[in-house]
Design a protein around this motif. Structure first.
Motif, short mmCIF file in Angstrom:
data_model
loop_
_atom_site.label_atom_id
_atom_site.label_comp_id
_atom_site.label_asym_id
_atom_site.label_seq_id
_atom_site.Cartn_x
_atom_site.Cartn_y
_atom_site.Cartn_z
N UNK A 1 -0.68 2.45 -1.57
CA UNK A 1 -1.15 1.95 -1.75
C UNK A 1 -2.90 2.72 -0.96
N UNK A 2 -4.21 2.89 -1.91
CA UNK A 2 -5.14 3.59 -1.10
C UNK A 2 -5.31 2.54 0.27
N UNK A 3 -5.73 1.55 -0.41
CA UNK A 3 -6.28 0.56 0.38
C UNK A 3 -5.91 -0.52 1.84
N UNK A 4 -4.57 -0.57 0.70
CA UNK A 4 -4.06 -1.16 2.59
C UNK A 4 -3.32 0.01 3.30
N UNK A 5 -3.18 1.53 2.58
CA UNK A 5 -2.71 2.42 4.03
C UNK A 5 -4.80 2.97 4.76
N UNK A 6 -5.26 3.19 4.04
CA UNK A 6 -6.83 3.03 4.93
C UNK A 6 -6.94 1.99 5.81
N UNK A 7 -6.48 1.15 5.89
CA UNK A 7 -6.73 -0.05 6.66
C UNK A 7 -6.09 -0.22 7.56
N UNK A 8 -4.26 0.41 8.11
CA UNK A 8 -3.37 0.84 8.30
C UNK A 8 -3.85 1.24 9.08
N UNK A 9 -4.42 3.01 8.44
CA UNK A 9 -5.43 3.95 9.34
C UNK A 9 -6.31 3.51 10.51
N UNK A 10 -7.24 3.46 9.98
CA UNK A 10 -8.08 3.26 10.87
C UNK A 10 -7.48 1.67 11.94
N UNK A 11 -6.76 0.82 11.92
CA UNK A 11 -6.97 -0.10 12.82
C UNK A 11 -5.85 1.06 14.27
N UNK A 12 -5.34 2.02 13.76
CA UNK A 12 -4.77 2.45 14.73
C UNK A 12 -5.85 4.02 15.37
#
Length: 360
Positions: free
Chosen positions: A221-232
């Motif tokens: 899901x774009x929102x979940x994946x974006x949050x995951x990527x930004x944290x990393x």
């Protein structure tokens, strides 16, 4: 000062240099740690000794001060104790592997690295066959991976293995770049850094921590994946900011700041400013992505048992993505891994074994 209480917000007395200070992290990202942390530290220290990953004298003198368990205890909140222990041991292994990779480059041991790279690929696919390997690094890797594979179904294990095979190959590309003295361009570096920092590995490990394998439709899901990527991305770029002076001094080639200086014509001061800008933008973008991911979690709760389970798991995962910001930030100011000014030789970490290792 460590103040680790049962998942509560903790204060810190560590002085952060102004050039590295991020008030938004200190103010808006409260630091919390898993209540299992004291036993986690003790057990990982014992595991390092049992698996012969560090000499006993170095474990005694440096293991606790390196704060590897603190980093994981501040990230995977809510994880069952055995899951957090497996993750912490794997994380400690990862740091030791990173040090071996570095020493093989510094001491000109390409054949040792080639051999290790191949063994790790093999052990990742069949860890049970490598538990007693003569190279302690391979045996410990097999042990930690086998334990991680026990928590979720085979599909998760296969995804984890696929992601880590990519990490191993990225480390090989970094090896080649460093040996050749080649500084990758900015976009090439950013793509490579997502692998050498193991972005998707740490994200995968959110799932056993939450006790739930997420289906592809949720993970992607774009929102979940974006949050995951930004944290990393925050973690990788903040590491680059903290490491930039010593890596320039050591003729390193893998750092976003060094790529900006080499390929974008920035001065050191401008590169530091650009790094800070990217990091601060990353934090702001995460806060927006976090809100969208939490809205997505709410939408998953359709009243069914499965919907409630997925919604709760996504909330836990996104909450821990937020925890990654504070735990990474304080780790860089508490871990002996980054206190270069205290080392007798700035080019040689005091906690590493410089000898070639493994079966020849």
């Amino acid at each position: 000062m460590h103040a680790f209480s049962g998942g509560a917000t903790s204060a810190t007395a560590v002085a952060v240099p102004p050039s590295l200070a991020l008030p938004v992290i200190e103010d808006a990202f409260p630091r919390r740690l898993h209540p299992y942390w004291p036993r986690l530290q003790e057990n990982t220290r014992r595991w390092l000794l049992e698996k012969r990953l560090m000499p006993p004298d170095k474990v005694r003198e440096y293991a606790d001060n390196l704060c590897y368990t603190d980093l994981m205890a501040g990230y995977y909140l809510g994880a069952p104790d055995d899951v957090l222990q497996a993750i912490a041991d794997y994380s400690a292994w990862f740091f030791v592997w990173d040090d071996r990779h570095d020493r093989d480059i510094v001491h000109g041991r390409p054949e040792d690295w080639r051999r290790l790279r191949q063994r790790l690929h093999t052990a990742l696919d069949a860890p049970e066959d490598h538990l007693h390997h003569k190279d302690a690094l391979v045996a410990a890797f097999a042990d930690s991976v086998l334990r991680l594979y026990a928590f979720l179904p085979a599909a998760w294990n296969q995804r984890f293995a696929r992601h880590f095979h990519e990490v191993i190959e990225a480390y090989d590309r970094e090896f080649a770049n460093r040996v050749a003295g080649r500084v990758p361009g900015v976009e090439e570096y950013l793509a490579l850094r997502r692998l050498t920092f193991a972005h998707w590995i740490w994200t995968d490990l959110l799932e056993p921590s939450a006790g739930c394998q997420l289906p592809d439709a949720v993970r992607k899901n774009p929102a979940f994946r974006r949050a995951a990527l930004l944290s990393q991305e925050f973690a990788a770029w903040y590491n680059d900011l903290c490491s930039l002076p010593k890596e320039i001094a050591g003729d390193e080639v893998h750092n976003l700041g060094i790529s900006l200086i080499t390929h974008s014509g920035l001065t050191l001061e401008e590169a530091v400013e650009e790094l800070r800008r990217r990091i601060e933008n990353c934090i702001a973008e995460f806060i927006e992505a976090e809100r969208e991911a939490m809205e997505f979690a709410g939408e998953l709760d359709d009243g069914s048992v499965r919907g409630k389970e997925l919604s709760a798991a996504v909330r836990t995962c996104v909450g821990n993505m937020r925890n990654w910001f504070s735990t990474v930030y304080w780790f860089h100011h508490e871990s002996g891994r980054y206190m270069v000014d205290t080392w007798e030789d700035r080019s040689t970490p005091p906690y590493v074994n410089n000898e070639a290792a493994g079966e020849k």
